[in-house]
Design a protein around this motif. Structure first.
Motif, PDB file in Angstrom:
ATOM      1  N   THR A   1       5.519 -73.311  -8.634  1.00 59.36           N
ATOM      2  CA  THR A   1       5.453 -72.735  -7.296  1.00 59.36           C
ATOM      3  C   THR A   1       5.198 -71.218  -7.245  1.00 59.36           C
ATOM      4  O   THR A   1       5.801 -70.600  -8.135  1.00 59.36           O
ATOM      5  CB  THR A   1       6.675 -73.263  -6.471  1.00 59.36           C
ATOM      6  OG1 THR A   1       7.882 -72.709  -6.899  1.00 59.36           O
ATOM      7  CG2 THR A   1       6.964 -74.750  -6.278  1.00 59.36           C
ATOM      8  N   TYR A   2       4.736 -70.889  -6.338  1.00 57.64           N
ATOM      9  CA  TYR A   2       4.202 -69.421  -6.378  1.00 57.64           C
ATOM     10  C   TYR A   2       3.862 -69.018  -4.926  1.00 57.64           C
ATOM     11  O   TYR A   2       3.594 -69.818  -4.023  1.00 57.64           O
ATOM     12  CB  TYR A   2       2.987 -69.235  -7.223  1.00 57.64           C
ATOM     13  CG  TYR A   2       2.078 -70.023  -7.049  1.00 57.64           C
ATOM     14  CD1 TYR A   2       0.878 -69.483  -6.223  1.00 57.64           C
ATOM     15  CD2 TYR A   2       1.822 -71.047  -7.799  1.00 57.64           C
ATOM     16  CE1 TYR A   2      -0.362 -70.284  -6.154  1.00 57.64           C
ATOM     17  CE2 TYR A   2       0.706 -71.935  -7.516  1.00 57.64           C
ATOM     18  CZ  TYR A   2      -0.588 -71.571  -6.773  1.00 57.64           C
ATOM     19  OH  TYR A   2      -1.604 -72.223  -6.568  1.00 57.64           O
ATOM     20  N   GLU A   3       3.668 -67.773  -4.617  1.00 57.35           N
ATOM     21  CA  GLU A   3       3.551 -67.432  -3.239  1.00 57.35           C
ATOM     22  C   GLU A   3       2.990 -65.851  -3.499  1.00 57.35           C
ATOM     23  O   GLU A   3       3.049 -65.232  -4.403  1.00 57.35           O
ATOM     24  CB  GLU A   3       4.862 -67.256  -2.426  1.00 57.35           C
ATOM     25  CG  GLU A   3       5.877 -66.316  -2.864  1.00 57.35           C
ATOM     26  CD  GLU A   3       7.212 -66.240  -1.992  1.00 57.35           C
ATOM     27  OE1 GLU A   3       7.812 -65.368  -2.028  1.00 57.35           O
ATOM     28  OE2 GLU A   3       7.210 -67.077  -1.369  1.00 57.35           O
ATOM     29  N   GLU A   4       2.196 -65.419  -2.137  1.00 54.26           N
ATOM     30  CA  GLU A   4       1.507 -64.269  -2.261  1.00 54.26           C
ATOM     31  C   GLU A   4       2.406 -63.275  -1.525  1.00 54.26           C
ATOM     32  O   GLU A   4       3.130 -63.502  -0.785  1.00 54.26           O
ATOM     33  CB  GLU A   4       0.053 -64.408  -1.496  1.00 54.26           C
ATOM     34  CG  GLU A   4      -0.781 -63.167  -1.694  1.00 54.26           C
ATOM     35  CD  GLU A   4      -2.150 -63.371  -1.008  1.00 54.26           C
ATOM     36  OE1 GLU A   4      -3.033 -62.635  -1.173  1.00 54.26           O
ATOM     37  OE2 GLU A   4      -1.911 -64.019  -0.017  1.00 54.26           O
ATOM     38  N   HIS A   5       2.339 -62.021  -2.187  1.00 53.15           N
ATOM     39  CA  HIS A   5       3.188 -61.040  -1.416  1.00 53.15           C
ATOM     40  C   HIS A   5       2.366 -59.586  -1.882  1.00 53.15           C
ATOM     41  O   HIS A   5       1.454 -59.556  -2.656  1.00 53.15           O
ATOM     42  CB  HIS A   5       4.517 -60.826  -2.218  1.00 53.15           C
ATOM     43  CG  HIS A   5       4.654 -60.231  -3.622  1.00 53.15           C
ATOM     44  ND1 HIS A   5       5.028 -59.006  -3.850  1.00 53.15           N
ATOM     45  CD2 HIS A   5       4.187 -60.833  -4.761  1.00 53.15           C
ATOM     46  CE1 HIS A   5       4.918 -58.781  -5.212  1.00 53.15           C
ATOM     47  NE2 HIS A   5       4.583 -59.813  -5.824  1.00 53.15           N
ATOM     48  N   VAL A   6       3.004 -58.620  -1.113  1.00 52.40           N
ATOM     49  CA  VAL A   6       2.264 -57.284  -1.229  1.00 52.40           C
ATOM     50  C   VAL A   6       3.273 -56.191  -1.907  1.00 52.40           C
ATOM     51  O   VAL A   6       4.620 -56.240  -1.530  1.00 52.40           O
ATOM     52  CB  VAL A   6       1.943 -56.775   0.361  1.00 52.40           C
ATOM     53  CG1 VAL A   6       1.305 -55.351   0.284  1.00 52.40           C
ATOM     54  CG2 VAL A   6       0.818 -57.571   0.880  1.00 52.40           C
ATOM     55  N   ASN A   7       2.804 -55.759  -3.089  1.00 53.83           N
ATOM     56  CA  ASN A   7       3.904 -54.749  -3.569  1.00 53.83           C
ATOM     57  C   ASN A   7       3.890 -53.443  -2.889  1.00 53.83           C
ATOM     58  O   ASN A   7       3.083 -53.151  -1.945  1.00 53.83           O
ATOM     59  CB  ASN A   7       3.419 -54.401  -4.968  1.00 53.83           C
ATOM     60  CG  ASN A   7       2.146 -53.862  -5.438  1.00 53.83           C
ATOM     61  OD1 ASN A   7       1.430 -53.289  -4.332  1.00 53.83           O
ATOM     62  ND2 ASN A   7       1.696 -53.790  -6.286  1.00 53.83           N
ATOM     63  N   GLU A   8       4.610 -52.457  -3.320  1.00 53.26           N
ATOM     64  CA  GLU A   8       4.838 -51.216  -2.925  1.00 53.26           C
ATOM     65  C   GLU A   8       3.760 -50.268  -2.724  1.00 53.26           C
ATOM     66  O   GLU A   8       3.654 -49.313  -1.810  1.00 53.26           O
ATOM     67  CB  GLU A   8       5.839 -50.439  -3.591  1.00 53.26           C
ATOM     68  CG  GLU A   8       7.175 -51.122  -3.659  1.00 53.26           C
ATOM     69  CD  GLU A   8       8.223 -50.076  -4.708  1.00 53.26           C
ATOM     70  OE1 GLU A   8       7.900 -49.450  -5.273  1.00 53.26           O
ATOM     71  OE2 GLU A   8       9.550 -50.617  -4.442  1.00 53.26           O
ATOM     72  N   GLU A   9       2.688 -50.693  -3.514  1.00 56.42           N
ATOM     73  CA  GLU A   9       1.502 -49.765  -3.575  1.00 56.42           C
ATOM     74  C   GLU A   9       0.486 -50.564  -2.673  1.00 56.42           C
ATOM     75  O   GLU A   9      -0.760 -49.992  -2.409  1.00 56.42           O
ATOM     76  CB  GLU A   9       0.703 -49.637  -4.951  1.00 56.42           C
ATOM     77  CG  GLU A   9       1.763 -48.923  -5.783  1.00 56.42           C
ATOM     78  CD  GLU A   9       0.960 -49.098  -7.222  1.00 56.42           C
ATOM     79  OE1 GLU A   9       0.089 -49.966  -7.498  1.00 56.42           O
ATOM     80  OE2 GLU A   9       1.644 -48.230  -8.153  1.00 56.42           O
ATOM     81  N   GLY A  10       0.954 -51.612  -1.706  1.00 54.07           N
ATOM     82  CA  GLY A  10      -0.074 -52.291  -0.883  1.00 54.07           C
ATOM     83  C   GLY A  10      -0.915 -53.297  -1.533  1.00 54.07           C
ATOM     84  O   GLY A  10      -1.823 -53.719  -0.816  1.00 54.07           O
ATOM     85  N   LYS A  11      -0.764 -53.500  -3.016  1.00 53.99           N
ATOM     86  CA  LYS A  11      -1.480 -54.395  -3.744  1.00 53.99           C
ATOM     87  C   LYS A  11      -1.236 -55.992  -3.337  1.00 53.99           C
ATOM     88  O   LYS A  11       0.241 -56.219  -3.425  1.00 53.99           O
ATOM     89  CB  LYS A  11      -1.589 -54.471  -5.103  1.00 53.99           C
ATOM     90  CG  LYS A  11      -2.423 -52.843  -5.263  1.00 53.99           C
ATOM     91  CD  LYS A  11      -2.434 -52.730  -6.970  1.00 53.99           C
ATOM     92  CE  LYS A  11      -3.278 -51.516  -7.269  1.00 53.99           C
ATOM     93  NZ  LYS A  11      -3.113 -51.392  -8.835  1.00 53.99           N
ATOM     94  N   ARG A  12      -2.005 -56.954  -2.933  1.00 53.52           N
ATOM     95  CA  ARG A  12      -1.638 -58.197  -2.826  1.00 53.52           C
ATOM     96  C   ARG A  12      -1.515 -59.053  -4.032  1.00 53.52           C
ATOM     97  O   ARG A  12      -2.509 -59.101  -4.979  1.00 53.52           O
ATOM     98  CB  ARG A  12      -2.696 -59.012  -1.844  1.00 53.52           C
ATOM     99  CG  ARG A  12      -2.773 -58.099  -0.390  1.00 53.52           C
ATOM    100  CD  ARG A  12      -3.747 -59.063   0.266  1.00 53.52           C
ATOM    101  NE  ARG A  12      -3.345 -60.309   0.673  1.00 53.52           N
ATOM    102  CZ  ARG A  12      -4.067 -61.091   1.530  1.00 53.52           C
ATOM    103  NH1 ARG A  12      -5.310 -60.851   1.958  1.00 53.52           N
ATOM    104  NH2 ARG A  12      -3.660 -62.296   1.767  1.00 53.52           N
TER     105      ARG A  12
END
Length: 208
Positions: free
Chosen positions: A186-197
Motif C-alpha cells: 500500500t502507498y500514498e502520495e504526499h508532498v515533502n518540505e520542498e513541495g515535491k509530490r
C-alpha cells in the motif's frame, strides 16, 4: 523474481558450481548488449579468483594453456580453464556466430538482463528471433540447460511473454514466480518540505 533478489548473482555462482562439479562444460552467457554480457562473465572470472573457490576447484580456476604456455582463451568475452571448462559472453545486439569452440558446443545457456523497459514490440521480437534462431540452436543437442533470470519490466517483454504463454519456445520450462518484492503493498502520495509530490510506502510485507 523482482529487482535486487540476487538473480544474476545466483546464476553466476551456479555457473562456477556446475563447472567445478563437472556437470557442465561450456556456458554461454547472453544479455541484451555485449557490454552487459561481458560484465556477467567478468563476475564469473572474479568468482574463480576467490581463495575458497580456488581451494575447492583448483583446475577450474587455472587458465587453459597451450603447449607453449600461452593462455588458450582468457579475455573479456571468453574464459577457458585448465579443467576443460569454457564460458563465453554474447550480446543479442551483435551478430551471433562462432559459439562453437573446437568440437565443443554450449551445454548451459544463461539469458540474463535481456529485457529493458524501453523495448518496443519490434525490439522484443528481434530478441526472440536471436534467442530462437541463434542461441538455442547453438547448444548441445539434447543436453542444453537454459536459465533465464529476469524481472518483469513491461507487460510485453520476452519474460512477460514466457510467463503468459505467448512465446513458442522453452515450452518445457519450470517457472519461478512472478514474486512481488512486497506483498500487500500500500502507498500514498504526499508532498515533502520542498513541495515535491512523492510516493510513500504505507504498508506491506517484503517477500525476502
Amino acid at each position: 523474481w523482482s529487482r535486487d533478489f540476487g538473480k544474476s548473482s545466483c546464476v553466476e555462482a551456479a555457473v562456477v558450481y556446475l563447472a567445478g562439479e563437472r556437470r557442465r562444460f561450456y556456458a554461454l552467457y547472453g544479455s541484451a548488449t555485449q557490454d552487459r554480457a561481458d560484465e556477467h562473465l567478468s563476475n564469473i572470472s572474479a568468482l574463480l579468483e576467490r581463495p575458497n573457490v580456488q581451494a575447492r576447484y583448483p583446475d577450474l580456476c587455472d587458465k587453459a594453456l597451450t603447449q607453449f604456455g600461452v593462455a588458450k582463451g582468457w579475455r573479456v568475452n571468453l574464459l577457458r580453464t585448465k579443467q576443460g571448462f569454457s564460458a563465453a559472453s554474447v550480446g543479442l545486439d551483435k551478430a551471433v556466430r562462432g559459439t562453437r569452440l573446437e568440437d565443443q558446443r554450449p551445454d548451459f545457456l544463461a539469458l540474463d538482463d535481456v529485457d529493458d523497459d524501453t523495448d518496443t514490440a519490434r525490439a522484443v521480437a528481434k530478441k526472440e528471433t536471436v534467442i530462437t534462431q541463434a542461441l538455442l540452436p547453438a547448444g548441445e543437442r539434447g543436453n542444453l540447460a537454459v536459465v533465464f533470470p529476469q524481472n518483469l519490466v513491461t507487460d510485453h517483454s520476452v519474460m512477460a511473454r514466457l510467463v503468459d504463454g505467448k512465446s513458442d519456445f522453452l515450452r518445457d520450462r519450470r517457472l519461478s514466480g512472478p514474486h512481488p518484492a512486497v506483498v500487500d503493498l500500500t502507498y500514498e502520495e504526499h508532498v515533502n518540505e520542498e513541495g515535491k509530490r512523492l510516493w510513500k510506502i504505507t504498508g506491506g510485507t517484503p517477500s525476502w
